[in-house]
Design an enzyme around this catalytic site. Structure first.
Site, mmCIF file in Angstrom:
data_model
loop_
_atom_site.group_PDB
_atom_site.id
_atom_site.type_symbol
_atom_site.label_atom_id
_atom_site.label_comp_id
_atom_site.label_asym_id
_atom_site.label_seq_id
_atom_site.Cartn_x
_atom_site.Cartn_y
_atom_site.Cartn_z
ATOM 1 C CG HIS A 65 -1.727 -1.152 1.453
ATOM 2 N ND1 HIS A 65 -2.735 -1.481 0.576
ATOM 3 C CD2 HIS A 65 -1.735 -2.121 2.408
ATOM 4 C CE1 HIS A 65 -3.326 -2.590 0.998
ATOM 5 N NE2 HIS A 65 -2.746 -2.991 2.105
ATOM 6 C CG HIS A 92 -0.309 8.789 1.939
ATOM 7 N ND1 HIS A 92 -1.171 7.713 1.894
ATOM 8 C CD2 HIS A 92 0.027 8.943 3.258
ATOM 9 C CE1 HIS A 92 -1.369 7.253 3.119
ATOM 10 N NE2 HIS A 92 -0.645 7.969 3.972
ATOM 11 C CG HIS A 116 0.736 10.441 7.147
ATOM 12 N ND1 HIS A 116 -0.283 9.829 6.439
ATOM 13 C CD2 HIS A 116 0.539 11.771 6.984
ATOM 14 C CE1 HIS A 116 -1.061 10.734 5.894
ATOM 15 N NE2 HIS A 116 -0.575 11.930 6.214
ATOM 16 C CB THR A 197 -5.856 8.269 5.468
ATOM 17 O OG1 THR A 197 -4.549 7.701 5.237
ATOM 18 C CG2 THR A 197 -5.762 9.524 6.296
ATOM 19 C CB THR A 198 -5.168 2.803 5.116
ATOM 20 O OG1 THR A 198 -4.669 2.577 6.455
ATOM 21 C CG2 THR A 198 -4.176 3.609 4.323
HETATM 22 N N1 6Z9 Z 1 -2.349 7.370 6.755
HETATM 23 S S1 6Z9 Z 1 -2.320 6.565 8.130
HETATM 24 O O1 6Z9 Z 1 -3.655 6.498 8.675
HETATM 25 O O2 6Z9 Z 1 -1.334 7.174 9.010
HETATM 26 C C1 6Z9 Z 1 -1.754 4.933 7.807
HETATM 27 C C2 6Z9 Z 1 -1.544 4.471 6.525
HETATM 28 F F1 6Z9 Z 1 -1.782 5.227 5.456
HETATM 29 C C3 6Z9 Z 1 -1.034 3.193 6.298
HETATM 30 F F2 6Z9 Z 1 -0.823 2.777 5.037
HETATM 31 C C4 6Z9 Z 1 -0.730 2.360 7.345
HETATM 32 S S2 6Z9 Z 1 -0.034 0.790 7.010
HETATM 33 O O3 6Z9 Z 1 1.170 1.052 6.254
HETATM 34 O O4 6Z9 Z 1 0.170 0.089 8.232
HETATM 35 C C5 6Z9 Z 1 -1.092 -0.157 5.941
HETATM 36 C C6 6Z9 Z 1 -2.495 -0.154 6.371
HETATM 37 O O5 6Z9 Z 1 -2.701 -0.297 7.719
HETATM 38 C C7 6Z9 Z 1 -0.987 2.789 8.643
HETATM 39 N N2 6Z9 Z 1 -0.728 1.883 9.632
HETATM 40 C C8 6Z9 Z 1 -1.069 2.018 11.015
HETATM 41 C C9 6Z9 Z 1 -2.528 1.895 11.297
HETATM 42 C C10 6Z9 Z 1 -3.013 0.522 10.980
HETATM 43 C C11 6Z9 Z 1 -2.278 -0.561 11.713
HETATM 44 C C12 6Z9 Z 1 -0.874 -0.243 12.069
HETATM 45 C C13 6Z9 Z 1 -0.060 -1.179 12.729
HETATM 46 C C14 6Z9 Z 1 1.263 -0.886 13.041
HETATM 47 C C15 6Z9 Z 1 1.806 0.341 12.672
HETATM 48 C C16 6Z9 Z 1 1.027 1.290 12.017
HETATM 49 C C17 6Z9 Z 1 -0.289 1.009 11.772
HETATM 50 C C18 6Z9 Z 1 -1.481 4.089 8.862
HETATM 51 F F3 6Z9 Z 1 -1.662 4.540 10.117
HETATM 52 ZN ZN ZN Z 2 -0.646 7.872 5.965
#
Ligand code: 6Z9
Ligand code: ZN
Length: 262
Positions: A65, A92, A116, A197-198
């Protein structure tokens, strides 16, 4: 986790499998003047342990992603309602023909990309998995990226992109001072309560979006927009990792607080 930014599993279908994505307090949003309110209590954040020794290392991963860099648990931020410990950073972006891949927008304007830095509430929860679906569970710092001179600090991450071209590839990045990635005047920021945002889009994020963008070069941006694939190295139908940003969400009857005067 079968979701994507395009096609049959695109963002309009997310609420089917991830109900929170169709719920309240969703991110990202557009910052426009009639929802902004100055708040004198918004003090500068303190970045503790962000200067990571080059003898330590971060792990950079293509997770299909985004490209995400796992951070060291010695990094945390103070001056939020709780102490938040760093978990990972990711980006992103758009595509080589349309470098407008930021998630947050300012007066309707997209920036080229957005980084982020995800933290979790380490005062109340043992790890991010326990924190990510709780109120005040996460705090995400957002840095807007735009085109300008070559940025040697961002290059410390970007130079590794060729080694994480495909899903599940990983590479080690020598530690460096992550504070170098922040913009000028980090005391000037937008603050609001929103969501991941995901998927699973949990409404658990205290967002801090810095007012000033950081500049990276056209070549650095092109590398970000063209280096990675969502698919594994042996996939017969490779999918470019582009346009991995969610569109801005409805933001009704809520305010965004700003730490700066216009
Ligand atoms: N834009 S955003 O909301 O900041 C954002 C993303 F866009 C994003 F792609 C990720 S991801 O790469 O983990 C793939 C999808 O969960 C995260 N992960 C976070 C939240 C989900 C679970 C998790 C577990 C361990 C570490 C980080 C995270 C994310 F927070
Ligand atoms: Zn993000």
């Amino acid at each position: 986790s079968k979701w994507s930014y395009i096609g049959p599993d695109g963002e309009n279908t997310w609420p089917k499998k991830y109900p929170f994505c169709g719920g309240v307090f969703q991110s990202p949003i557009d910052f426009h003047k009639d929802i902004l309110q100055y708040d004198s209590n918004l003090s500068p954040l303190e970045f503790i342990g962000y200067n990571v020794s080059s003898t330590d290392q971060f792990t950079l991963t293509n997770n299909g992603h985004s490209v995400k860099m796992h951070l060291s648990p010695t990094m945390h931020i103070r001056n939020l309602p709780f102490e938040y410990t760093a978990s990972q950073l990711h980006l992103h972006w758009g595509n080589r023909n349309k470098s407008e891949g930021s998630e947050h927008t300012i007066s309707g304007k997209h920036f080229a990309a957005e980084m982020h830095i995800v933290h979790y509430n380490s005062e109340k929860y043992p790890d991010i998995t326990a924190a990510m679906d709780k109120a005040n569970g996460l705090a995400v710092l957002a840095i807007l990226l735009e085109i300008g001179p070559f940025n040697p600090s961002y290059e410390k991450i970007f130079r590794h992109f060729r080694n994480v071209k495909y899903k599940d590839q990983m590479v080690h990045v020598p530690g460096f001072n992550v504070q170098e990635l922040l913009p000028d005047r980090p005391d000037e920021y937008y603050r609001y309560e929103g969501s991941l945002t995901t998927p699973p889009c949990y409404p658990s994020v205290l967002w801090t979006v810095f007012r000033h963008p950081v500049k990276i070069s056209q070549e650095q941006l092109l590398a970000l927009e063209t280096a990675m694939y969502c698919t594994e190295s042996d996939d017969p139908e490779p999918l470019e990792m582009v346009n991995n940003f969610r569109n801005v969400q409805e933001f009704r009857e809520r305010l965004v607080f700003i730490s700066f005067h216009e």
